[in-house]
Enzyme design. Sequence first.
Site, mmCIF file in Angstrom:
data_model
loop_
_atom_site.group_PDB
_atom_site.id
_atom_site.type_symbol
_atom_site.label_atom_id
_atom_site.label_comp_id
_atom_site.label_asym_id
_atom_site.label_seq_id
_atom_site.Cartn_x
_atom_site.Cartn_y
_atom_site.Cartn_z
ATOM 1 N N PRO A 41 2.640 16.338 11.771
ATOM 2 C CA PRO A 41 2.563 17.550 10.930
ATOM 3 C C PRO A 41 3.159 17.298 9.548
ATOM 4 C CG PRO A 41 4.403 17.713 12.469
ATOM 5 C CD PRO A 41 3.701 16.406 12.774
ATOM 6 N N CYS A 82 -3.606 12.335 14.076
ATOM 7 C CA CYS A 82 -4.291 11.060 13.936
ATOM 8 C C CYS A 82 -3.976 10.231 15.174
ATOM 9 C CB CYS A 82 -3.880 10.344 12.661
ATOM 10 S SG CYS A 82 -2.220 9.736 12.718
ATOM 11 N N LYS A 124 0.835 -1.208 0.000
ATOM 12 C CA LYS A 124 0.000 0.000 0.000
ATOM 13 C C LYS A 124 0.867 1.254 0.000
ATOM 14 C CE LYS A 124 -1.311 1.506 4.137
ATOM 15 N NZ LYS A 124 -1.163 2.870 4.678
ATOM 16 N N ASN A 125 1.880 1.293 0.859
ATOM 17 C CA ASN A 125 2.656 2.527 1.013
ATOM 18 C C ASN A 125 3.620 2.793 -0.144
ATOM 19 O OD1 ASN A 125 1.269 3.065 3.296
ATOM 20 N ND2 ASN A 125 2.905 2.530 4.728
#
Length: 424
Positions: free
Chosen positions: A125, A119, A22-23
């Site tokens: 950030p 999250c 996915k990443n």
Amino acid sequence: MDRFKIQGGRKLQGTVRISGAKNAALPAMAAALLTADTVTLQNIPHVRDIITMAKLLAHMRCRVESPDLPPSEFIIQAETVSMREAPYELVKTMRASVLTLGPLVARFGYARVSLPGGCAIGARPIDLHIQALERLGAEIKVEHGYVEARAKRLRGTTLRFPKITVTGTENILTAAVLADGETILENAAMEPEVTDLAELLIKMGAKIEGVGTSTLRVEGVDKLHGATHAIIPDRIETGTFLVAGAITGGELSLTDCEPAHLKAVIEKLRACGVEIKCEGDHKLHVRAAKKLVAADVTTEEYPGFATDMQAQFMALATQAQGVSRVRETIFENRYMHASEMVRMGANIQIDGNEAAVTGPTPLSGAPVTASDLRASAGLVLAGLVADNTTWIDRVYHIDRGYEMIEMKLQDVGANIERISGREE
Ligand code: EPZ
């Protein structure tokens, strides 16, 4: 909302095919914004974050098609990108939407991307992405919850990331490939997902040297073209299934994986007594330890032990003899799974960024709540070894990054079911 119902205590046995990462797929999809030509991406995992990225590209008016179902190949064409904005509604469900910032401003000279916010695993950030884009000559305004970046053409520069950032490196790499002149990125992330992105960009005509190292040298080009690229196997899914074999006293073969990307994880599991054999280039065989022993783990940037494997390792540590000390150095708040494991009977003491896991403790099934993607994976693993029934709430977190996890587990003998919200 769907839940998992797990009846623990089954030894897992059989073969699991590992999906694409996915990443690695997410930045590759964003990189398709860099050209008007077609970019074909293969071995894409069918997970929710990928669907969100596809929606985001479609929102920007890209053509996103898949010839198969479930989709594993995406054909993306960003010929007309009339909407150069990543709206809050999509960014809030997936931080990786921020990966569109670099390619958009590099190709079109304008991008407007919602700030992702915090999250469950920490503040997270994107100041390093913004500072680096400014160094490349973008004018950036942050207002109304959005980052707005403008540049006639980005200019190559030398910059050193004050802290290693994976998506930060990816964002700036995808900006620098179309900048005017040479960009040198120092202290760049060396994760295999960054390397995979660089390899795709090179296929698209980018000039990048130092791939796989912490210094990337990019000679900007005027234009990129289309390419076809197969995404690397998911090293975190691979590691999760290694632990699944080990924690259940089972024996699994994992195919289509890349053992070279998991050296730190394999080494640590072996230190716990788990038997792991590499069988050829793309296959691993795991057999549970005769006696599982404690080991200490510190999460680090690649090639160190991945933070995305910390929760799964913690589940294993609850079954190991002795005290395993886990130190989380990447994210400040990544122990949400620990309190849920304690509710299942684990002995875990948290002190700042360190956790001491004393084992072995029998786990007992309980209702638990998933707080983020990898925490959910840790809870599934705990549920596989717990007695009686474990209910895991909020499995949408796991659906973000694991392809058909319950089916893959069922196929090797686990008693796990998805209970759809509608059935309750
Ligand atoms: C990537 O997140 C992964 N996500 C994460 O996987 C992974 O946990 C993380 O890298 C670390 O390996 C994707 O690839 C889509 P970072 P990323 O920027 O890039 C701080 C999963 O479960 N930082 O490398 O967002 C940051 O807060 C996910 O699949 C800044 O301070 O992580 C953190 O402490 C979760 N300012 C550290 O750097 C910035 O501008 C490393 O974060 C950027 C980062």
